[in-house]
Motif scaffolding. Structure first.
Motif, short mmCIF file in Angstrom:
data_model
loop_
_atom_site.label_atom_id
_atom_site.label_comp_id
_atom_site.label_asym_id
_atom_site.label_seq_id
_atom_site.Cartn_x
_atom_site.Cartn_y
_atom_site.Cartn_z
N ALA A 4 0.83 -1.21 0.00
CA ALA A 4 0.00 0.00 0.00
C ALA A 4 0.86 1.25 0.00
O ALA A 4 0.60 2.22 -0.74
CB ALA A 4 -0.93 -0.01 1.21
N TYR A 5 1.92 1.26 0.83
CA TYR A 5 2.81 2.42 0.88
C TYR A 5 3.53 2.61 -0.46
O TYR A 5 3.77 3.74 -0.90
CB TYR A 5 3.83 2.25 2.01
N SER A 6 3.90 1.55 -1.11
CA SER A 6 4.59 1.65 -2.40
C SER A 6 3.69 2.29 -3.45
O SER A 6 4.14 3.11 -4.28
CB SER A 6 5.04 0.26 -2.86
N ILE A 7 2.41 1.92 -3.44
CA ILE A 7 1.46 2.50 -4.40
C ILE A 7 1.25 3.99 -4.10
O ILE A 7 1.26 4.84 -5.02
CB ILE A 7 0.13 1.74 -4.35
N ILE A 8 1.05 4.33 -2.81
CA ILE A 8 0.84 5.74 -2.43
C ILE A 8 2.09 6.56 -2.79
O ILE A 8 1.98 7.71 -3.27
CB ILE A 8 0.52 5.85 -0.94
N PHE A 9 3.27 6.00 -2.53
CA PHE A 9 4.53 6.68 -2.89
C PHE A 9 4.52 7.04 -4.38
O PHE A 9 4.90 8.16 -4.77
CB PHE A 9 5.72 5.76 -2.58
N THR A 31 13.31 1.09 2.91
CA THR A 31 14.39 1.85 3.56
C THR A 31 13.84 2.78 4.64
O THR A 31 14.47 2.96 5.69
CB THR A 31 15.18 2.66 2.54
N VAL A 32 12.64 3.38 4.40
CA VAL A 32 12.06 4.27 5.40
C VAL A 32 11.49 3.48 6.58
O VAL A 32 11.69 3.82 7.75
CB VAL A 32 10.97 5.16 4.76
N ALA A 50 4.78 14.46 5.17
CA ALA A 50 3.84 13.90 6.15
C ALA A 50 3.68 12.40 5.92
O ALA A 50 3.63 11.59 6.87
CB ALA A 50 2.49 14.60 6.06
N PHE A 51 3.62 12.02 4.63
CA PHE A 51 3.52 10.61 4.31
C PHE A 51 4.77 9.85 4.78
O PHE A 51 4.69 8.72 5.28
CB PHE A 51 3.31 10.45 2.81
N SER A 52 5.92 10.50 4.63
CA SER A 52 7.17 9.87 5.07
C SER A 52 7.17 9.62 6.57
O SER A 52 7.65 8.57 7.05
CB SER A 52 8.37 10.75 4.70
N VAL A 53 6.62 10.60 7.33
CA VAL A 53 6.54 10.43 8.79
C VAL A 53 5.65 9.24 9.14
O VAL A 53 5.97 8.42 10.02
CB VAL A 53 6.02 11.72 9.45
N LEU A 57 6.95 5.97 11.24
CA LEU A 57 6.38 5.55 12.53
C LEU A 57 5.79 4.14 12.45
O LEU A 57 5.97 3.32 13.36
CB LEU A 57 5.31 6.56 12.97
N SER A 58 5.07 3.85 11.38
CA SER A 58 4.49 2.51 11.24
C SER A 58 5.58 1.45 11.09
O SER A 58 5.45 0.32 11.57
CB SER A 58 3.54 2.46 10.05
N GLY A 59 6.69 1.85 10.47
CA GLY A 59 7.80 0.92 10.34
C GLY A 59 8.44 0.61 11.68
O GLY A 59 8.80 -0.54 11.96
#
Length: 531
Positions: A4-9, A31-32, A50-53, A57-59
């Motif tokens: 999901a994060y890869s698609i949003i990225f 990596t993040v 904001a998405f990176s944060v 945090l989830s990582g």
């Protein structure tokens, strides 16, 4: 989450005007989330940052909490449980035979296991609590983990091939186990204990072959050790025609004489096989001196011991009541034994519910001097400690010995390790509840007789070892080689009591011997190595 994060990225990068492949999006997310953060790919807008944060945090949560939890729950814990079950299995090998199944672990079964190991019997200890099973396994016991009331457990224990099932829990638990086992196998021997006399018949109805009332048995055993009332013999065990008895020397013409000078064997044909001196057992020799405190251990037939009584009964009589401290199962059993023998006694008990409404029971504590005086401590020939608290028994033994240095003190010990402590405190005789119970159960397994004279000293019978057949008692050197003494020989259907040293040992004969636990073990190791 990673997908999901890869698609949003990918879409946020398009929003910022940056073009990256799907593989690059997957690379950035990992990596993040893993907090590596190489910094080669970054967002320029607030939305991207904001998405990176959020990804960071989830990582962190995933790495520090979710992943370790997942690893422990689904990989490490199952592996650890498998290792634990390997140490405490749920079943025995299919070829296991003639083993003893023990359903509870306590001082009695601990002593029983030591006895089974001594005679090379296989056993298994059924434990319902896994940590306890592992603890016992680490201590060297053979354990199986399972439920006491589950028929499948006993199937896995190969109950149909077992020699015996031993259950010493509560009466209700014992009845459940007996009923469960009996449904699976009609032939296996089931031995249980009973805390209440009312439970004996019920346990037998449930399937138990032998129901043992250890409290009552211990009470009778302690009462037989009360030998200060007169100089007559008091029977402590029988082997068919052979009788083992004890008699006090105090007040008799024997005091001051040696065994040889007493002429007991020559005149009465009674054999002195041991002498007690303040709780210490001495193997007699012709030069052994009989003192005022000596208690003679005698062996002979009923007629021979009756002759001893006729000769000695007029000496050392004492009709004062014996004091019993504690009115539990053992104390009540001791009182009942005195009632049967017509002996007077007084029972001291703190619990009002246990005090019977008669003049033989006194409400109070054994540590109270006024209570002891009321019970007759100043003239009593003997005091018996029957409480289940070994610390209390030690305390009362020291107290009684200080009050009356000449009184006979008898005590029970719940734990075997406290036997020597009670002897040091001043007790003349100490009987271990655990050892007595183990001996009774083992006798049922062996189908033979073992008479426990005192803690660590037994009279037992065994078939004559093949290596001794054809030799005389003198040639066998049994006493010199093992420390055991031969009391009688059974051969050709007849029992020779106190046999002559030149008696020859025939095939198919049986020996009745007396010795300590260590001497018995030495006899077994010397003559029955491949039992």
């Amino acid at each position: 989450m990673i997908i999901a994060y890869s698609i949003i990225f990918h879409f946020i990068m398009l929003y910022e005007g940056q073009q990256h492949s799907w593989v690059t999006g997957f690379y950035w997310t990992l990596t993040v989330m893993s907090t590596l953060g190489f910094g080669d790919i970054t967002f320029t807008s607030d939305l991207g940052r904001a998405f990176s944060v959020i990804v960071l945090l989830s990582g962190m949560i995933s790495l520090l909490i979710l992943l370790p939890f997942t690893f422990i729950e689904f990989f490490y814990a199952p592996w650890l449980e498998a290792q634990s079950k390997a140490r405490a299995p749920r079943e025995l090998p299919e070829d296991t035979k003639n083993h003893v199944i023990i359903t509870h672990f306590d001082p009695i079964t601990k002593s029983l296991i030591e006895k089974l190991d001594q005679y090379n019997y296989e056993y298994v200890l059924l434990v319902t609590d896994l940590p306890k099973a592992l603890e016992l396994y680490d201590e060297g016991y053979r354990v199986v983990f399972g439920d006491l009331d589950d028929p499948e457990t006993y199937k896995q224990l190969r109950v149909e091939q077992a020699a015996m099932v031993v259950s010493i829990g509560t009466d209700m638990v014992n009845s459940n186990i007996s009923n469960t086992v009996r449904e699976l196998d009609e032939d296996v021997t089931i031995v249980t204990t009973a805390n209440s006399a009312d439970s004996v018949d019920l346990l037998k109805m449930a399937g138990a072959d032998h129901v043992i009332q250890l409290g009552q048995m211990m009470g009778k055993t302690l009462s037989r050790r009360t030998i200060s009332q007169d100089s007559r013999v008091h029977v402590v065990g029988r082997f068919e025609e052979l009788v083992i008895a004890e008699a006090t020397a105090d007040g008799t013409p024997l005091v001051g004489k040696t065994i040889a000078q007493s002429n007991l064997r020559e005149e009465l044909n009674v054999n002195v096989v041991g002498v007690w001196e303040r709780g210490n057992f001495i193997k007699p020799t012709p030069d052994t001196l009989i003192n005022k405190e000596s208690v003679l251990l005698l062996a002979g037939s009923v007629e021979q011991l009756r002759s001893y009584d006729e000769y000695m009964a007029i000496y050392g009589s004492n009709d004062k009541p014996v004091i019993i401290v504690g009115a539990g199962r053992v104390g009540r059993g001791t009182a009942e034994a005195f009632e049967e023998r017509g002996m007077d006694y007084r029972v001291i008990e703190k619990d009002p519910d246990r005090v019977c409404d008669n003049d033989k029971y006194i409400l109070g504590g054994g540590e109270d001097i006024d209570i002891l005086k009321k019970a007759g401590i100043e003239e009593a020939p003997c005091i018996i400690m029957t409480t289940h608290d070994d610390d209390m028994n030690v305390y009362l033994t020291i107290y009684a010995r200080r009050l009356r240095p000449d009184i006979q003190i008898i005590s029970r010990a719940t734990l075997q390790r406290n036997v020597s402590t009670l002897h040091r405190a001043g007790a003349d005789f100490v009987m271990s509840y655990a050892t007595m119970g183990a001996n009774v159960i083992f006798n049922i397994l062996e189908r033979n007789d073992v008479v426990m004279i005192a803690e660590g000293l037994n009279v037992f019978n065994l078939e004559t070892p093949k290596s001794l057949v054809g030799k005389t008692l003198l040639e066998s050197n049994i006493r010199k080689g093992t420390g055991c003494s031969v009391l009688s020989i059974k051969q050709n259907g007849q029992q020779k009591i106190n046999p002559h040293p030149e008696t020859k040992l025939n095939p198919d004969s049986e020996l009745v011997l007396i010795g300590s636990v260590e001497q018995e073990s030495q006899f077994m190791n010397l003559y029955f190595e491949e039992r």
